[in-house]
Design an enzyme around this catalytic site. Structure first.
Site, PDB file in Angstrom:
ATOM      1  N   ARG A  34      16.539  -2.278   4.242  1.00 32.56           N
ATOM      2  CA  ARG A  34      16.748  -3.688   3.907  1.00 32.56           C
ATOM      3  C   ARG A  34      15.491  -4.506   4.194  1.00 32.56           C
ATOM      4  O   ARG A  34      14.817  -4.281   5.206  1.00 32.56           O
ATOM      5  CB  ARG A  34      17.949  -4.250   4.681  1.00 32.56           C
ATOM      6  CG  ARG A  34      19.215  -3.517   4.312  1.00 32.56           C
ATOM      7  CD  ARG A  34      20.491  -4.202   4.680  1.00 32.56           C
ATOM      8  NE  ARG A  34      21.602  -3.269   4.458  1.00 32.56           N
ATOM      9  CZ  ARG A  34      22.140  -2.981   3.277  1.00 32.56           C
ATOM     10  NH1 ARG A  34      21.712  -3.608   2.203  1.00 32.56           N
ATOM     11  NH2 ARG A  34      23.107  -2.092   3.156  1.00 32.56           N
ATOM     12  N   ASP A  35      15.201  -5.431   3.266  1.00 25.83           N
ATOM     13  CA  ASP A  35      14.049  -6.319   3.440  1.00 25.83           C
ATOM     14  C   ASP A  35      14.278  -7.213   4.660  1.00 25.83           C
ATOM     15  O   ASP A  35      15.385  -7.705   4.891  1.00 25.83           O
ATOM     16  CB  ASP A  35      13.843  -7.178   2.182  1.00 25.83           C
ATOM     17  CG  ASP A  35      12.464  -7.817   2.144  1.00 25.83           C
ATOM     18  OD1 ASP A  35      11.649  -7.406   1.301  1.00 25.83           O
ATOM     19  OD2 ASP A  35      12.202  -8.725   2.967  1.00 25.83           O
ATOM     20  N   ASN A  93       5.958  -5.488  -7.327  1.00 22.46           N
ATOM     21  CA  ASN A  93       4.745  -6.291  -7.386  1.00 22.46           C
ATOM     22  C   ASN A  93       3.534  -5.396  -7.175  1.00 22.46           C
ATOM     23  O   ASN A  93       3.582  -4.475  -6.354  1.00 22.46           O
ATOM     24  CB  ASN A  93       4.786  -7.367  -6.290  1.00 22.46           C
ATOM     25  CG  ASN A  93       5.947  -8.325  -6.464  1.00 22.46           C
ATOM     26  OD1 ASN A  93       6.234  -8.746  -7.586  1.00 22.46           O
ATOM     27  ND2 ASN A  93       6.629  -8.657  -5.383  1.00 22.46           N
ATOM     28  N   GLU A 101       2.163  -7.891  -1.299  1.00 20.68           N
ATOM     29  CA  GLU A 101       1.853  -8.172   0.113  1.00 20.68           C
ATOM     30  C   GLU A 101       1.588  -6.876   0.882  1.00 20.68           C
ATOM     31  O   GLU A 101       0.677  -6.822   1.702  1.00 20.68           O
ATOM     32  CB  GLU A 101       3.054  -8.923   0.702  1.00 20.68           C
ATOM     33  CG  GLU A 101       2.949  -9.368   2.121  1.00 20.68           C
ATOM     34  CD  GLU A 101       4.287  -9.927   2.604  1.00 20.68           C
ATOM     35  OE1 GLU A 101       4.650  -9.639   3.748  1.00 20.68           O
ATOM     36  OE2 GLU A 101       4.962 -10.631   1.823  1.00 20.68           O
ATOM     37  N   VAL A 102       2.393  -5.866   0.626  1.00 17.90           N
ATOM     38  CA  VAL A 102       2.276  -4.607   1.359  1.00 17.90           C
ATOM     39  C   VAL A 102       1.759  -3.529   0.399  1.00 17.90           C
ATOM     40  O   VAL A 102       2.424  -3.219  -0.597  1.00 17.90           O
ATOM     41  CB  VAL A 102       3.638  -4.185   1.956  1.00 17.90           C
ATOM     42  CG1 VAL A 102       3.487  -2.876   2.732  1.00 17.90           C
ATOM     43  CG2 VAL A 102       4.207  -5.280   2.852  1.00 17.90           C
ATOM     44  N   HIS A 106       6.562  -0.202  -3.426  1.00 14.31           N
ATOM     45  CA  HIS A 106       7.963  -0.467  -3.104  1.00 14.31           C
ATOM     46  C   HIS A 106       8.630  -1.136  -4.295  1.00 14.31           C
ATOM     47  O   HIS A 106       8.018  -1.964  -4.976  1.00 14.31           O
ATOM     48  CB  HIS A 106       8.112  -1.337  -1.853  1.00 14.31           C
ATOM     49  CG  HIS A 106       7.249  -2.560  -1.836  1.00 14.31           C
ATOM     50  ND1 HIS A 106       5.894  -2.508  -1.585  1.00 14.31           N
ATOM     51  CD2 HIS A 106       7.547  -3.868  -2.060  1.00 14.31           C
ATOM     52  CE1 HIS A 106       5.398  -3.734  -1.636  1.00 14.31           C
ATOM     53  NE2 HIS A 106       6.372  -4.572  -1.937  1.00 14.31           N
ATOM     54  N   HIS A 108      11.711  -3.643  -5.143  1.00 12.74           N
ATOM     55  CA  HIS A 108      12.712  -4.545  -4.590  1.00 12.74           C
ATOM     56  C   HIS A 108      13.965  -4.370  -5.454  1.00 12.74           C
ATOM     57  O   HIS A 108      13.901  -4.557  -6.674  1.00 12.74           O
ATOM     58  CB  HIS A 108      12.276  -5.998  -4.719  1.00 12.74           C
ATOM     59  CG  HIS A 108      11.032  -6.356  -3.967  1.00 12.74           C
ATOM     60  ND1 HIS A 108      11.052  -7.047  -2.777  1.00 12.74           N
ATOM     61  CD2 HIS A 108       9.712  -6.149  -4.248  1.00 12.74           C
ATOM     62  CE1 HIS A 108       9.807  -7.250  -2.359  1.00 12.74           C
ATOM     63  NE2 HIS A 108       8.980  -6.721  -3.229  1.00 12.74           N
TER      64      HIS A 108
HETATM   65  P1  5GP Z   1       5.635  -7.578  -1.757  1.00 11.44           P
HETATM   66  O1  5GP Z   1       5.226  -9.011  -1.801  1.00 11.44           O
HETATM   67  O2  5GP Z   1       4.525  -6.680  -1.239  1.00 11.44           O
HETATM   68  O3  5GP Z   1       6.205  -7.108  -3.057  1.00 11.44           O
HETATM   69  O4  5GP Z   1       6.852  -7.513  -0.755  1.00 11.44           O
HETATM   70  C1  5GP Z   1       6.779  -7.073   0.550  1.00 11.44           C
HETATM   71  C2  5GP Z   1       8.158  -7.229   1.157  1.00 11.44           C
HETATM   72  O5  5GP Z   1       8.164  -6.564   2.410  1.00 11.44           O
HETATM   73  C3  5GP Z   1       8.565  -8.677   1.439  1.00 11.44           C
HETATM   74  O6  5GP Z   1       9.776  -8.962   0.735  1.00 11.44           O
HETATM   75  C4  5GP Z   1       8.743  -8.726   2.952  1.00 11.44           C
HETATM   76  O7  5GP Z   1       9.818  -9.533   3.356  1.00 11.44           O
HETATM   77  C5  5GP Z   1       8.974  -7.272   3.302  1.00 11.44           C
HETATM   78  N1  5GP Z   1       8.533  -6.886   4.642  1.00 11.44           N
HETATM   79  C6  5GP Z   1       7.319  -7.170   5.214  1.00 11.44           C
HETATM   80  N2  5GP Z   1       7.270  -6.638   6.448  1.00 11.44           N
HETATM   81  C7  5GP Z   1       8.447  -5.992   6.645  1.00 11.44           C
HETATM   82  C8  5GP Z   1       8.972  -5.237   7.738  1.00 11.44           C
HETATM   83  O8  5GP Z   1       8.345  -5.050   8.776  1.00 11.44           O
HETATM   84  N3  5GP Z   1      10.222  -4.717   7.575  1.00 11.44           N
HETATM   85  C9  5GP Z   1      10.951  -4.904   6.429  1.00 11.44           C
HETATM   86  N4  5GP Z   1      12.169  -4.349   6.386  1.00 11.44           N
HETATM   87  N5  5GP Z   1      10.478  -5.606   5.387  1.00 11.44           N
HETATM   88  C10 5GP Z   1       9.243  -6.151   5.498  1.00 11.44           C
END
Ligand code: 5GP
Length: 123
Positions: A34-35, A93, A101-102, A106, A108
């Site tokens: 879960r996010d 993304n 961001e990461v 991944h 969503h």
């Molecule tokens: P992005 O913007 O890279 O597509 O989304 C990264 C997602 O990772 C975001 O929705 C953010 O809330 C989630 N996220 C970032 N750090 C963590 C974490 O430590 N644990 C979990 N479960 N989600 C995270």
């Protein structure tokens, strides 16, 4: 393009067990959890266990077994989270334009409420 994977990203740390997560599903090649900041009643992140930066990296470099496992995992999650009837959205993304961001691939998986239109019209 050469993909450079940073093994200090937060999802790599989750995969190594250095950071806890709320696991929804784990298979041989895939982890779903879960996010931490859910944007919908259901907001699950699905990641391959392998070191892939983004979707196109995975699509080009992953083995057939990884791709099948990952894809089937998404199907299982839609079912187990009760998303099939009401509908859902899958987003990945990538890079700067995608505001990733990461830097570990991944998906969503979002649902549990009306999600509105995917994007605003370009101005
Ligand atoms: P992005 O913007 O890279 O597509 O989304 C990264 C997602 O990772 C975001 O929705 C953010 O809330 C989630 N996220 C970032 N750090 C963590 C974490 O430590 N644990 C979990 N479960 N989600 C995270």
């Amino acid at each position: 393009m050469a993909y450079v994977y940073d093994d200090q990203n937060i999802f790599a740390k989750i995969l190594r067990g250095e950071i806890p997560n709320d696991t929804v599903l784990e298979t041989e090649h895939t982890l779903a959890f879960r996010d931490i900041q859910p944007q919908a009643p259901v907001h699950v992140l699905v990641i391959p266990k392998g070191p892939y930066v983004c979707y196109d990296h995975f699509a080009q470099a992953a083995s057939d077994a990884e791709i099948v496992d990952f894809t089937r995992a998404v199907g299982q999650i839609c079912k187990s989270e009760g998303l099939q009837e009401g509908g859902y959205r899958v987003i990945s993304n990538a890079g700067d334009a995608g505001v990733q961001e990461v830097p570990h691939l991944h998906l969503h998986v979002l649902g549990g409420r009306g999600l509105g239109r995917m994007l605003q019209p370009a101005s």
